[in-house]
Design a protein around this motif. Structure first.
Motif, short mmCIF file in Angstrom:
data_model
loop_
_atom_site.label_atom_id
_atom_site.label_comp_id
_atom_site.label_asym_id
_atom_site.label_seq_id
_atom_site.Cartn_x
_atom_site.Cartn_y
_atom_site.Cartn_z
N VAL A 88 0.69 -1.06 -0.03
CA VAL A 88 0.01 0.00 0.02
C VAL A 88 0.88 1.20 0.12
N ARG A 89 2.14 1.20 0.00
CA ARG A 89 3.16 2.26 0.09
C ARG A 89 3.72 2.61 -1.32
N TRP A 90 3.73 3.84 -1.60
CA TRP A 90 4.23 4.20 -2.87
C TRP A 90 5.30 5.52 -2.70
N GLN A 91 6.41 5.26 -3.60
CA GLN A 91 7.25 6.53 -3.56
C GLN A 91 7.04 7.42 -4.60
N VAL A 92 7.08 8.64 -4.32
CA VAL A 92 6.51 9.77 -5.18
C VAL A 92 7.90 10.10 -6.07
N LEU A 93 7.89 9.93 -7.46
CA LEU A 93 9.06 9.96 -8.33
C LEU A 93 8.98 11.45 -9.01
N ARG A 94 7.70 11.90 -9.15
CA ARG A 94 7.46 12.95 -10.00
C ARG A 94 6.24 13.72 -9.54
N VAL A 95 5.98 14.74 -9.42
CA VAL A 95 4.92 15.88 -9.18
C VAL A 95 4.52 16.67 -10.13
N GLY A 96 3.28 17.45 -10.23
CA GLY A 96 2.99 18.00 -11.37
C GLY A 96 1.39 17.85 -11.39
N MET A 97 0.77 18.00 -12.62
CA MET A 97 -0.45 17.62 -12.79
C MET A 97 -0.80 16.28 -12.62
N ASP A 98 0.19 15.40 -12.84
CA ASP A 98 0.07 14.10 -12.59
C ASP A 98 1.24 13.57 -11.42
N PHE A 99 1.23 12.45 -10.79
CA PHE A 99 1.96 11.93 -10.05
C PHE A 99 2.64 10.59 -10.75
N LYS A 100 3.84 10.42 -10.73
CA LYS A 100 4.32 9.08 -10.99
C LYS A 100 4.97 8.63 -9.80
N LEU A 101 4.68 7.30 -9.53
CA LEU A 101 4.71 6.55 -8.20
C LEU A 101 5.32 5.25 -8.67
N ARG A 102 6.14 4.88 -7.39
CA ARG A 102 6.70 3.56 -7.73
C ARG A 102 6.26 2.63 -6.46
N CYS A 103 5.62 1.62 -6.84
CA CYS A 103 5.30 0.54 -5.56
C CYS A 103 6.36 0.10 -5.04
N CYS A 163 6.74 -3.97 -5.18
CA CYS A 163 7.33 -4.87 -6.45
C CYS A 163 8.03 -3.79 -7.34
N GLY A 164 8.05 -2.52 -7.12
CA GLY A 164 8.71 -1.71 -8.10
C GLY A 164 8.01 -1.25 -9.35
N HIS A 165 6.88 -1.44 -9.42
CA HIS A 165 5.92 -1.22 -10.60
C HIS A 165 5.93 0.44 -10.57
N GLU A 166 5.91 1.03 -11.70
CA GLU A 166 5.64 2.36 -11.80
C GLU A 166 4.52 2.76 -12.49
N ILE A 167 3.86 3.91 -12.08
CA ILE A 167 2.67 4.37 -12.66
C ILE A 167 2.42 5.85 -12.59
N MET A 168 1.52 6.12 -13.49
CA MET A 168 1.22 7.81 -13.58
C MET A 168 -0.13 7.95 -13.28
N VAL A 198 -4.88 10.95 -6.67
CA VAL A 198 -3.96 10.37 -6.00
C VAL A 198 -4.21 11.01 -4.48
N GLU A 199 -4.15 12.30 -4.54
CA GLU A 199 -4.51 13.09 -3.48
C GLU A 199 -5.86 12.72 -2.52
N LYS A 200 -6.67 12.52 -3.32
CA LYS A 200 -7.93 11.95 -2.66
C LYS A 200 -8.08 10.63 -1.87
N ASN A 201 -6.87 9.71 -2.44
CA ASN A 201 -6.83 8.51 -1.87
C ASN A 201 -5.43 8.14 -0.80
N ILE A 202 -4.87 9.36 -0.44
CA ILE A 202 -3.84 9.45 0.35
C ILE A 202 -4.50 9.18 1.64
#
Length: 69
Positions: A20-35, A38-43, A49-53
């Motif tokens: 359930v924990r994600w590392q923030v890799l990029r911020v802006g209009m979108d967030f890039k997150l890494r699980c 498992c290391g999977h990255e999503i945008m 994202v802010e609604k579900n933190i």
């Protein structure tokens, strides 16, 4: 909400790997997150994202997300 690159966020829903924990890799209009499981990255859209933190950690210390800045 003040989310910075390098922060660790805990989301309400689990990733399919079980983490359930994600590392923030990029911020802006979108967030890039890494699980952190498992290391999977999503945008994802910033609003979604802010609604579900659930929790936010910066430098290993929890940050109060209810504070308005």
């Amino acid at each position: 909400m003040d989310v910075l690159v390098g922060d660790i966020i805990t989301l309400k829903k689990k990733h399919p790997c079980g983490a359930v924990r994600w590392q923030v890799l990029r911020v802006g209009m979108d967030f890039k997150l890494r699980c952190t499981g498992c290391g999977h990255e999503i945008m994802n859209a910033r609003g979604k994202v802010e609604k579900n933190i659930k929790e936010l950690e910066r430098n290993g210390a929890p940050v109060d997300i209810r504070k308005k800045t």
